[in-house]
Design a protein around this motif. Sequence first.
Motif, PDB file in Angstrom:
ATOM      1  N   ALA A 165      36.624  38.210  47.557  1.00 51.13           N
ATOM      2  CA  ALA A 165      36.027  39.180  46.847  1.00 51.13           C
ATOM      3  C   ALA A 165      34.373  39.362  47.282  1.00 51.13           C
ATOM      4  N   ALA A 170      32.157  42.858  46.601  1.00 49.61           N
ATOM      5  CA  ALA A 170      32.454  43.451  45.120  1.00 49.61           C
ATOM      6  C   ALA A 170      31.260  42.951  44.132  1.00 49.61           C
ATOM      7  N   THR A 173      30.727  41.473  38.354  1.00 49.28           N
ATOM      8  CA  THR A 173      31.464  41.748  37.242  1.00 49.28           C
ATOM      9  C   THR A 173      33.021  41.502  37.477  1.00 49.28           C
ATOM     10  N   ASP A 174      33.138  42.230  38.839  1.00 52.40           N
ATOM     11  CA  ASP A 174      34.539  42.208  39.110  1.00 52.40           C
ATOM     12  C   ASP A 174      35.145  41.071  39.654  1.00 52.40           C
ATOM     13  N   ALA A 177      35.746  38.965  36.587  1.00 52.79           N
ATOM     14  CA  ALA A 177      37.140  39.351  36.021  1.00 52.79           C
ATOM     15  C   ALA A 177      38.297  38.789  36.697  1.00 52.79           C
ATOM     16  N   LEU A 178      38.242  38.372  37.740  1.00 54.69           N
ATOM     17  CA  LEU A 178      39.341  37.651  38.267  1.00 54.69           C
ATOM     18  C   LEU A 178      40.023  36.767  37.476  1.00 54.69           C
TER      19      LEU A 178
END
Length: 197
Positions: A165, A170, A173-174, A177-178
């Motif tokens: 990511a 990415a 925040t993404d 989120a994983l």
Amino acid sequence: LSVISMQGWQREMLFPQTGLTWIAPSPNMPTFDTALVYPGLCLIEATEISEGRGTTQPFEQFGAPGIDNIRLARALNRAALPGVHFRPVSFKPGFQKHAHKICNGVFLHVTDPGAFLPYATGIAALCALYSEAREQFRWRESPYEFVTDKPAIDLLSGTAKVRQAIESGAPWTDVVALHQQGQEEFASFKKQFELYQ
């Protein structure tokens, strides 16, 4: 196994609130401030960026020769992470990565320990380094904790998805989120074992 519970400690307490003297559990964790940032900033160990080992404030600062520390600090402060402010800094580690070289990077000032999110901050630091210091950024390729069959970042984060990511650009925040679902599941599961409510 016998578990002996402590007296006078409550879950929301941080170490300074105990009134006890800090005893370093490791030469690289000399203060409570180090322990506060370590759960996220240990991710820097998975790179060729210095995590401040060889200085008096390891994990509270990170950097490498040639990094634009002002640009990096601005990028991290724009991320608006809770409870932390980043200040441009230069330091010279006495040993470990970039020993005896001037490293430019950032220093973390935890402004609100209750709001501070160490893991999210560590991920945001990796994302910022990957985007703002591409010439200096490299994933660690040497064995980490005696593990040779997977990259250090995959070992530290528990998955290759974090590395992938970050490499795809990415936002932090993404990437954070994983782990969100697993974190929520663990928080619910562990309640049954908590000695201190």
